[in-house]
Scaffold this motif. Sequence first.
Motif, PDB file in Angstrom:
ATOM      1  N   ARG B  61       0.834  -1.195   0.000  1.00 52.92           N
ATOM      2  CA  ARG B  61       0.000   0.000   0.000  1.00 52.92           C
ATOM      3  C   ARG B  61       0.874   1.252   0.000  1.00 52.92           C
ATOM      4  O   ARG B  61       0.521   2.267  -0.592  1.00 52.92           O
ATOM      5  CB  ARG B  61      -0.929  -0.011   1.224  1.00 52.92           C
ATOM      6  N   VAL B  62       2.037   1.175   0.694  1.00 53.51           N
ATOM      7  CA  VAL B  62       2.964   2.311   0.695  1.00 53.51           C
ATOM      8  C   VAL B  62       3.647   2.427  -0.662  1.00 53.51           C
ATOM      9  O   VAL B  62       3.818   3.520  -1.195  1.00 53.51           O
ATOM     10  CB  VAL B  62       4.025   2.118   1.797  1.00 53.51           C
ATOM     11  N   LEU B  63       4.051   1.282  -1.188  1.00 49.03           N
ATOM     12  CA  LEU B  63       4.918   1.261  -2.358  1.00 49.03           C
ATOM     13  C   LEU B  63       4.368   0.220  -3.325  1.00 49.03           C
ATOM     14  O   LEU B  63       4.752  -0.934  -3.284  1.00 49.03           O
ATOM     15  CB  LEU B  63       6.329   0.872  -1.900  1.00 49.03           C
ATOM     16  N   PRO B  64       3.438   0.605  -4.183  1.00 47.32           N
ATOM     17  CA  PRO B  64       2.790  -0.392  -5.042  1.00 47.32           C
ATOM     18  C   PRO B  64       3.793  -1.077  -5.959  1.00 47.32           C
ATOM     19  O   PRO B  64       4.803  -0.487  -6.353  1.00 47.32           O
ATOM     20  CB  PRO B  64       1.795   0.424  -5.866  1.00 47.32           C
ATOM     21  N   LEU B  65       3.462  -2.318  -6.309  1.00 46.24           N
ATOM     22  CA  LEU B  65       4.356  -3.114  -7.139  1.00 46.24           C
ATOM     23  C   LEU B  65       4.639  -2.421  -8.466  1.00 46.24           C
ATOM     24  O   LEU B  65       5.765  -2.368  -8.942  1.00 46.24           O
ATOM     25  CB  LEU B  65       3.695  -4.476  -7.384  1.00 46.24           C
ATOM     26  N   ARG B  66       3.601  -1.836  -9.052  1.00 52.15           N
ATOM     27  CA  ARG B  66       3.782  -1.197 -10.356  1.00 52.15           C
ATOM     28  C   ARG B  66       4.766  -0.045 -10.271  1.00 52.15           C
ATOM     29  O   ARG B  66       5.562   0.176 -11.176  1.00 52.15           O
ATOM     30  CB  ARG B  66       2.435  -0.666 -10.867  1.00 52.15           C
ATOM     31  N   PHE B  67       4.703   0.701  -9.141  1.00 52.57           N
ATOM     32  CA  PHE B  67       5.622   1.826  -8.977  1.00 52.57           C
ATOM     33  C   PHE B  67       7.058   1.320  -8.908  1.00 52.57           C
ATOM     34  O   PHE B  67       7.962   1.922  -9.489  1.00 52.57           O
ATOM     35  CB  PHE B  67       5.266   2.602  -7.714  1.00 52.57           C
ATOM     36  N   VAL B  68       7.259   0.193  -8.199  1.00 50.82           N
ATOM     37  CA  VAL B  68       8.608  -0.354  -8.062  1.00 50.82           C
ATOM     38  C   VAL B  68       9.151  -0.769  -9.424  1.00 50.82           C
ATOM     39  O   VAL B  68      10.304  -0.491  -9.765  1.00 50.82           O
ATOM     40  CB  VAL B  68       8.578  -1.548  -7.093  1.00 50.82           C
TER      41      VAL B  68
END
Lengths: 119, 140, 199
Positions: B61-68
Motif C-alpha cells: 500500500r505504501v509502495l505499489p508493485l507497479r511503482f517499483v
Amino acid sequence: MNVLGLVNYWAFIFLMMVGFYILISQGNLIKKIVGLSVFQTSVFILYISMGKIRGGTAPILMEGDPVYSNPLPHVLILTAIVVGVATTALGLSLVVRIHEAYGTVEEDEIHDLDVAEAE
Amino acid sequence: MEDNVILRIGAKILIPFILLFALYVQFHGDYGPGGGFQAGVIFAAAFILYALIFGVDTAKRVLPLRFVWFCGALGVWIFAGVGVVTLVLGGEFLNYNVLRHDPEHGQELGILLVELGVFTTVFGVMVAIFYMFAARRQVR
Amino acid sequence: MLAVTALALLKLRNLFAVAMLAGIYSLLSAGLFTALDAVDVAFTEAAVGAGISTILVLGTLALVGHEQKKSTRSSVIPLLVVLVTGSILVYGTFDMPPYGDPGNPAHHHVAPHYLEESAHEIGIPNVVTSVLASYRGYDTMGETTVIFTAMVGVLLLMGGVRKRATSEMASGPASGPSDQELDGEPHQQPDGEEDPDGG
C-alpha cells in the motif's frame, strides 16, 4: 621469487576451489547457488587484492600526497557485486520454479523424475 | 511477526534513519565511500524491513508493485537519457563536460544524475525481487 | 576466518544455517575489503551480500524447505577435479606479480591518470565515484541494464506464472488464456497480477 608475495593468490584459489567443490559435489540446488556466491566472492578478493598497494590508502583524494590504492578494480567489483545479487535472485527464482514443477530441489531426484517420465 | 511490539516499535524508530542514511550515502558519494549502488540497496532494505515486519500487503500500500517496476525501468532511462542529452548538446555519449558551461560543473551534474539513475534502478529491482519472493509465499 | 566459514558451508546440511553462514561469509569478506583499502566495495558487499542476498535465500528456503537430503553420489571425482584445477591455478600464480608492489603492471596503465587528473577533470574527491560514473560510464550503464534485465527475468519467472498457478488451483486445467498471457509483453502483466494478492 618471493613466495610470500603470492599468498593472496593462494587464499583466493583456496576459497574459489571450496566454492567450486560445493558447486559440483552437492546435489541441492540452493547449496549450489550458495557455492556459486562463495566462488564469486573469491574472484572479488582476487581483484581487490591486486589493486592494493602496500602502504596505500583508500582512493579518496586528500590533502598532502599519500599513496592511493588502484581504484580501477574497486569500480569493477562494485558493479559486479550488485550484478551478482541480481543474478543470484534470478537463480533462486529458477529454483523456486523447479521446486513447483518437480516438488524437490535435489538434483538426483529431479533426474530420477525425468527418467521416469521419459519411460 | 506482526504482533511483536518490540519489532514493530524498533522498526518504526529505525526505518526513518535508514532512509536518511541511504540519502546521505547517495549524495555524499562524491566525497566519501558510497554512491548509487549502495544507496539504492540501503533504501530498498528499509522497505524490505517494513514489509517483513508489517506484512507485504501493508508495504504494497505504501509502495505499489507497479511503482517499483516503474522505478527499475526509470533508472535505466535516466542513465541513457543523460547520454542522449549530451549527444544533443554536441558532446559524445555520456560526456558530461557539455552539460554546463564549465566542464567541471558539467561533470558534477552528470555524475549526480547518473548516480540518481543507478539509485532508482537498484532500489526498484531489489524491492521488486523481494516482492516476488514474498508474494509466492502468500499464494502457497 | 573466511576459509573456516567456507568449509563450514560445505559440511552443513541444514540450509537455514547455510544461509546465515553465507551472510557471515559476506560480512567477513567486507571486512577484508576494508583492510585492502576498498571502502566502497566493502560498503556494497556488506549491504548486498550480508543483507539482501541473505533475505532472498531465506525467502527461497521458506518456499522449498530447509533440509538438504544426504547425497548418495560419490565425492571422489569432484574432489579430484577440484584438486587438479587448484594445483594448475597455483602453478599459474608463480608468474603473477607479488602482492602490494607499487611496480605491478596493473598500477601503470590508466590508474595513475585517474588518480592524478580526476581532481581537475572531474572535481570530486572520491576517485571510485568519478571512475564509475564518468570515465567508465558505459560500463556502469551496462551494469544497470543487466540488473534491470535480471528484474525482468525474475518477474517473468515468478510473477507472470503465479496467476496460472492460482487459476489451476481454482479451475483445474482451464489455464489456456493465462498461457497466452505469458507470451505477451511483461509490462502488461501487473494489471492482472495485482488483484490476486491485493484481495
